[in-house]
Design a protein around this motif. Structure first.
Motif, PDB file in Angstrom:
ATOM      1  N   THR A 103       0.886  -1.063  -0.056  1.00 36.26           N
ATOM      2  CA  THR A 103      -0.067   0.131   0.068  1.00 36.26           C
ATOM      3  C   THR A 103       0.815   1.309  -0.009  1.00 36.26           C
ATOM      4  O   THR A 103       1.819   1.343   0.742  1.00 36.26           O
ATOM      5  CB  THR A 103      -0.943   0.044   1.151  1.00 36.26           C
ATOM      6  OG1 THR A 103      -0.122  -0.211   2.486  1.00 36.26           O
ATOM      7  CG2 THR A 103      -1.941  -0.916   0.990  1.00 36.26           C
ATOM      8  N   SER A 153      -1.984   7.538  -1.729  1.00 29.24           N
ATOM      9  CA  SER A 153      -2.318   7.797  -3.227  1.00 29.24           C
ATOM     10  C   SER A 153      -1.908   9.212  -3.716  1.00 29.24           C
ATOM     11  O   SER A 153      -1.722   9.060  -4.973  1.00 29.24           O
ATOM     12  CB  SER A 153      -3.902   7.747  -3.113  1.00 29.24           C
ATOM     13  OG  SER A 153      -4.507   8.613  -2.257  1.00 29.24           O
ATOM     14  N   ARG A 193      -1.680  -0.228 -10.328  1.00 24.47           N
ATOM     15  CA  ARG A 193      -2.572   0.244  -9.242  1.00 24.47           C
ATOM     16  C   ARG A 193      -3.930  -0.479  -9.373  1.00 24.47           C
ATOM     17  O   ARG A 193      -4.364  -0.952 -10.375  1.00 24.47           O
ATOM     18  CB  ARG A 193      -2.718   1.740  -9.767  1.00 24.47           C
ATOM     19  CG  ARG A 193      -1.428   2.649  -9.697  1.00 24.47           C
ATOM     20  CD  ARG A 193      -1.767   4.186  -9.924  1.00 24.47           C
ATOM     21  NE  ARG A 193      -2.508   4.760  -9.019  1.00 24.47           N
ATOM     22  CZ  ARG A 193      -2.337   6.041  -8.529  1.00 24.47           C
ATOM     23  NH1 ARG A 193      -1.818   6.961  -9.545  1.00 24.47           N
ATOM     24  NH2 ARG A 193      -2.851   6.616  -7.502  1.00 24.47           N
ATOM     25  N   GLY A 223      -6.666   0.729  -7.588  1.00 22.31           N
ATOM     26  CA  GLY A 223      -7.986   1.670  -7.322  1.00 22.31           C
ATOM     27  C   GLY A 223      -8.413   1.380  -6.173  1.00 22.31           C
ATOM     28  O   GLY A 223      -9.290   2.023  -5.649  1.00 22.31           O
ATOM     29  N   GLU A 224      -7.885   0.290  -5.314  1.00 24.61           N
ATOM     30  CA  GLU A 224      -8.565  -0.265  -4.180  1.00 24.61           C
ATOM     31  C   GLU A 224      -7.859   0.856  -2.940  1.00 24.61           C
ATOM     32  O   GLU A 224      -6.648   0.524  -2.779  1.00 24.61           O
ATOM     33  CB  GLU A 224      -8.381  -1.514  -3.637  1.00 24.61           C
ATOM     34  CG  GLU A 224      -8.829  -2.308  -2.510  1.00 24.61           C
ATOM     35  CD  GLU A 224      -8.742  -3.505  -2.293  1.00 24.61           C
ATOM     36  OE1 GLU A 224      -8.281  -3.992  -1.092  1.00 24.61           O
ATOM     37  OE2 GLU A 224      -8.751  -4.196  -3.253  1.00 24.61           O
ATOM     38  N   LEU A 225      -8.691   1.619  -2.380  1.00 26.34           N
ATOM     39  CA  LEU A 225      -8.182   2.686  -1.171  1.00 26.34           C
ATOM     40  C   LEU A 225      -8.712   2.241   0.051  1.00 26.34           C
ATOM     41  O   LEU A 225      -9.843   1.670   0.474  1.00 26.34           O
ATOM     42  CB  LEU A 225      -8.797   3.953  -1.862  1.00 26.34           C
ATOM     43  CG  LEU A 225      -8.474   4.748  -2.962  1.00 26.34           C
ATOM     44  CD1 LEU A 225      -9.055   5.879  -3.276  1.00 26.34           C
ATOM     45  CD2 LEU A 225      -6.935   4.673  -3.078  1.00 26.34           C
ATOM     46  N   THR A 226      -7.758   2.435   0.917  1.00 25.48           N
ATOM     47  CA  THR A 226      -8.275   2.207   2.466  1.00 25.48           C
ATOM     48  C   THR A 226      -8.098   3.687   3.034  1.00 25.48           C
ATOM     49  O   THR A 226      -7.003   4.190   2.754  1.00 25.48           O
ATOM     50  CB  THR A 226      -7.248   1.244   3.172  1.00 25.48           C
ATOM     51  OG1 THR A 226      -7.115   0.113   2.442  1.00 25.48           O
ATOM     52  CG2 THR A 226      -7.512   0.908   4.537  1.00 25.48           C
ATOM     53  N   PRO A 227      -8.974   4.055   3.902  1.00 23.78           N
ATOM     54  CA  PRO A 227      -8.924   5.525   4.326  1.00 23.78           C
ATOM     55  C   PRO A 227      -7.488   5.686   5.278  1.00 23.78           C
ATOM     56  O   PRO A 227      -7.306   4.670   5.893  1.00 23.78           O
ATOM     57  CB  PRO A 227     -10.201   5.690   5.303  1.00 23.78           C
ATOM     58  CG  PRO A 227     -11.087   4.505   4.657  1.00 23.78           C
ATOM     59  CD  PRO A 227     -10.111   3.432   4.220  1.00 23.78           C
ATOM     60  N   ASP A 239      -6.868  14.683   2.146  1.00 20.08           N
ATOM     61  CA  ASP A 239      -6.904  13.869   1.050  1.00 20.08           C
ATOM     62  C   ASP A 239      -6.099  12.601   1.063  1.00 20.08           C
ATOM     63  O   ASP A 239      -5.931  11.982  -0.069  1.00 20.08           O
ATOM     64  CB  ASP A 239      -7.053  14.504  -0.220  1.00 20.08           C
ATOM     65  CG  ASP A 239      -5.513  15.076  -0.582  1.00 20.08           C
ATOM     66  OD1 ASP A 239      -4.672  15.282   0.223  1.00 20.08           O
ATOM     67  OD2 ASP A 239      -5.323  15.382  -1.608  1.00 20.08           O
ATOM     68  N   ALA A 287      -5.066   8.751   1.383  1.00 17.41           N
ATOM     69  CA  ALA A 287      -5.739   7.376   1.625  1.00 17.41           C
ATOM     70  C   ALA A 287      -4.666   6.401   1.028  1.00 17.41           C
ATOM     71  O   ALA A 287      -3.577   6.822   0.470  1.00 17.41           O
ATOM     72  CB  ALA A 287      -6.832   7.140   0.719  1.00 17.41           C
ATOM     73  N   PHE A 288      -4.561   5.171   1.515  1.00 14.85           N
ATOM     74  CA  PHE A 288      -3.608   4.171   0.991  1.00 14.85           C
ATOM     75  C   PHE A 288      -4.309   3.359  -0.203  1.00 14.85           C
ATOM     76  O   PHE A 288      -5.255   2.963  -0.217  1.00 14.85           O
ATOM     77  CB  PHE A 288      -3.320   3.185   1.925  1.00 14.85           C
ATOM     78  CG  PHE A 288      -2.762   3.620   3.333  1.00 14.85           C
ATOM     79  CD1 PHE A 288      -1.383   3.999   3.349  1.00 14.85           C
ATOM     80  CD2 PHE A 288      -3.264   3.970   4.343  1.00 14.85           C
ATOM     81  CE1 PHE A 288      -0.701   4.440   4.368  1.00 14.85           C
ATOM     82  CE2 PHE A 288      -2.611   4.547   5.666  1.00 14.85           C
ATOM     83  CZ  PHE A 288      -1.425   4.827   5.610  1.00 14.85           C
ATOM     84  N   GLU A 289      -3.534   3.327  -1.266  1.00 14.69           N
ATOM     85  CA  GLU A 289      -3.853   2.462  -2.466  1.00 14.69           C
ATOM     86  C   GLU A 289      -3.250   1.248  -2.481  1.00 14.69           C
ATOM     87  O   GLU A 289      -1.849   1.305  -2.376  1.00 14.69           O
ATOM     88  CB  GLU A 289      -3.562   3.254  -3.724  1.00 14.69           C
ATOM     89  CG  GLU A 289      -4.233   2.774  -4.876  1.00 14.69           C
ATOM     90  CD  GLU A 289      -4.134   3.363  -6.248  1.00 14.69           C
ATOM     91  OE1 GLU A 289      -4.694   2.658  -7.232  1.00 14.69           O
ATOM     92  OE2 GLU A 289      -3.692   4.426  -6.096  1.00 14.69           O
TER      93      GLU A 289
END
Length: 182
Positions: free
Chosen positions: A132, A135, A151, A153-157, A172, A174-176
């Motif tokens: 991760t 982003s 990538r 596109g799966e994001l974790t806050p 803004d 997030a972890f991708e």
């Protein structure tokens, strides 16, 4: 044809980290990502996160993970980089990757990630490497893409309010998830 001999660095060696390495690993990770010292390299997060990146307890927790290991990378017996590998079913997780700022951009990172991939593939028989990345770290994501990561596109806050991960300087984050087939 007269030319000066090329300056070469010793080949890196890899070993598993032990509890004795915790203070060195904390300093290494902090130096690569946080504070003004991290600005000597290109992986700094100093403009997006302040505070700490890790601490001794966090590194000990990673070392204690039964399905994982931390590789210490040394040149001439001096720790200059590290990375975490964790076996997660059919994939391995790659994290806690740090190269001392003075050696960033010299090709050492490519060598380390290739060794981590080889190790995960050969030791655990996994078919993918996962990681991760924050982003908004576009240059870092592009570096991983050049190494075959894609990538998702799966994001974790981002864990806002949890200072174990730093003090965000923007709203803004997030972890991708990035993935590479091995």
């Amino acid at each position: 044809m007269d030319s000066a001999p090329a300056t070469t660095r010793a080949e890196p060696t890899f070993r598993d980290a032990t509890d004795d390495d915790v203070p060195v690993l904390v300093r290494l990770v902090e130096s690569a990502y946080r504070g003004d010292a991290s600005r000597a390299g290109w992986t700094t997060e100093a403009d997006i996160l302040q505070g700490r990146r890790t601490d001794a307890d966090g590194v000990r927790e990673v070392l204690a993970t039964p399905s994982g290991r931390v590789l210490v990378v040394e040149q001439e017996g001096v720790p200059v980089a590290c990375c975490q590998l964790e076996h997660r079913g059919k994939a391995a997780y790659f994290g806690m990757f740090a190269v001392t700022p003075q050696l960033q951009g010299a090709g050492l990172g490519k060598v380390i990630i290739a060794e981590a991939e080889r190790t995960a593939r050969e030791d655990w028989g996994v078919g993918e490497m996962h990681m991760t990345v924050i982003s908004v770290r576009h240059e870092l994501i592009a570096w991983y893409e050049r190494r075959g990561y894609r990538r998702t596109g799966e994001l974790t806050p981002f864990p806002y309010g949890d200072e174990r991960f730093g003090v965000p300087q923007r709203d803004d984050l997030a972890f991708e998830l990035l993935v590479k087939e091995l």
